[in-house]
Design a protein around this motif. Structure first.
Motif, PDB file in Angstrom:
ATOM      1  N   ALA A   1      -6.958   2.120 -11.720  1.00 49.00           N
ATOM      2  CA  ALA A   1      -8.719   2.022 -12.034  1.00 49.00           C
ATOM      3  C   ALA A   1      -8.975   3.913 -11.016  1.00 49.00           C
ATOM      4  CB  ALA A   1      -9.381   1.673 -11.663  1.00 49.00           C
ATOM      5  N   CYS A   2      -8.494   4.591  -9.901  1.00 50.36           N
ATOM      6  CA  CYS A   2      -8.874   5.184  -9.386  1.00 50.36           C
ATOM      7  C   CYS A   2      -8.013   6.748 -10.006  1.00 50.36           C
ATOM      8  CB  CYS A   2      -7.784   5.706  -8.111  1.00 50.36           C
ATOM      9  SG  CYS A   2      -9.482   4.634  -6.978  1.00 50.36           S
TER      10      CYS A   2
ATOM     11  N   GLN B   1      -4.578  -6.413  -6.774  1.00 56.74           N
ATOM     12  CA  GLN B   1      -5.708  -5.607  -6.547  1.00 56.74           C
ATOM     13  C   GLN B   1      -5.475  -4.867  -6.230  1.00 56.74           C
ATOM     14  OE1 GLN B   1      -7.225  -8.313  -3.492  1.00 56.74           O
ATOM     15  NE2 GLN B   1      -8.118 -10.122  -4.492  1.00 56.74           N
ATOM     16  N   ILE B   2      -5.138  -4.703  -5.379  1.00 58.58           N
ATOM     17  CA  ILE B   2      -4.589  -3.138  -5.097  1.00 58.58           C
ATOM     18  C   ILE B   2      -4.516  -2.289  -6.237  1.00 58.58           C
ATOM     19  CG2 ILE B   2      -4.023  -3.361  -2.830  1.00 58.58           C
ATOM     20  CD1 ILE B   2      -1.463  -2.877  -3.214  1.00 58.58           C
TER      21      ILE B   2
ATOM     22  N   SER C   1       0.823  -1.341  -0.180  1.00 60.45           N
ATOM     23  CA  SER C   1       0.129   0.093  -0.073  1.00 60.45           C
ATOM     24  C   SER C   1       0.673   1.232   0.178  1.00 60.45           C
ATOM     25  CB  SER C   1      -0.994   0.265   1.104  1.00 60.45           C
ATOM     26  OG  SER C   1      -1.760  -0.489   1.029  1.00 60.45           O
TER      27      SER C   1
ATOM     28  N   ILE D   1      -6.693  -1.446  -8.192  1.00 57.13           N
ATOM     29  CA  ILE D   1      -7.840  -0.227  -7.715  1.00 57.13           C
ATOM     30  C   ILE D   1      -7.263   1.437  -7.808  1.00 57.13           C
ATOM     31  CG2 ILE D   1      -8.343   0.978  -5.597  1.00 57.13           C
ATOM     32  CD1 ILE D   1      -9.480  -2.214  -4.779  1.00 57.13           C
ATOM     33  N   HIS D   2      -6.161   1.452  -7.923  1.00 62.23           N
ATOM     34  CA  HIS D   2      -5.426   2.220  -7.598  1.00 62.23           C
ATOM     35  C   HIS D   2      -5.126   2.951  -9.244  1.00 62.23           C
ATOM     36  CE1 HIS D   2      -1.699   5.672  -6.806  1.00 62.23           C
ATOM     37  NE2 HIS D   2      -1.369   4.437  -7.804  1.00 62.23           N
TER      38      HIS D   2
ATOM     39  N   GLN E   1       2.439   2.173  -3.502  1.00 63.13           N
ATOM     40  CA  GLN E   1       1.391   2.980  -4.326  1.00 63.13           C
ATOM     41  C   GLN E   1       2.399   4.011  -3.913  1.00 63.13           C
ATOM     42  OE1 GLN E   1      -1.281   1.241  -7.207  1.00 63.13           O
ATOM     43  NE2 GLN E   1       0.193  -0.231  -6.094  1.00 63.13           N
TER      44      GLN E   1
END
Length: 58
Positions: A50-51, A43-44, A12, A47-48, A15
């Motif tokens: 996509a954000c 997964q993270i 995390s 998500i990162h 990122q």
């Protein structure tokens, strides 16, 4: 050697900022052996990205 809790914390953190060489090596070593943390990393990362796309930042 890192445990899964420390690994997810570093993934995390990675990122948002650069990790030291030592932390990156420990992280890669753990990811080579742990499929659960590899999945969490995927997964993270998804998500990162996509954000970033949603906010217009590439």
């Amino acid at each position: 050697m890192l445990n899964c809790k420390d690994t997810t914390k570093l993934l995390s953190q990675q990122q948002d900022e650069s990790l030291s060489f030592r932390k990156r090596v420990a992280l890669r070593f753990h990811l080579m052996m742990c499929s659960g943390c590899r999945n969490y990393n995927k997964q993270i990362d998804f998500i990162h990205k996509a954000c970033q796309r949603f906010s217009g930042k590439n």
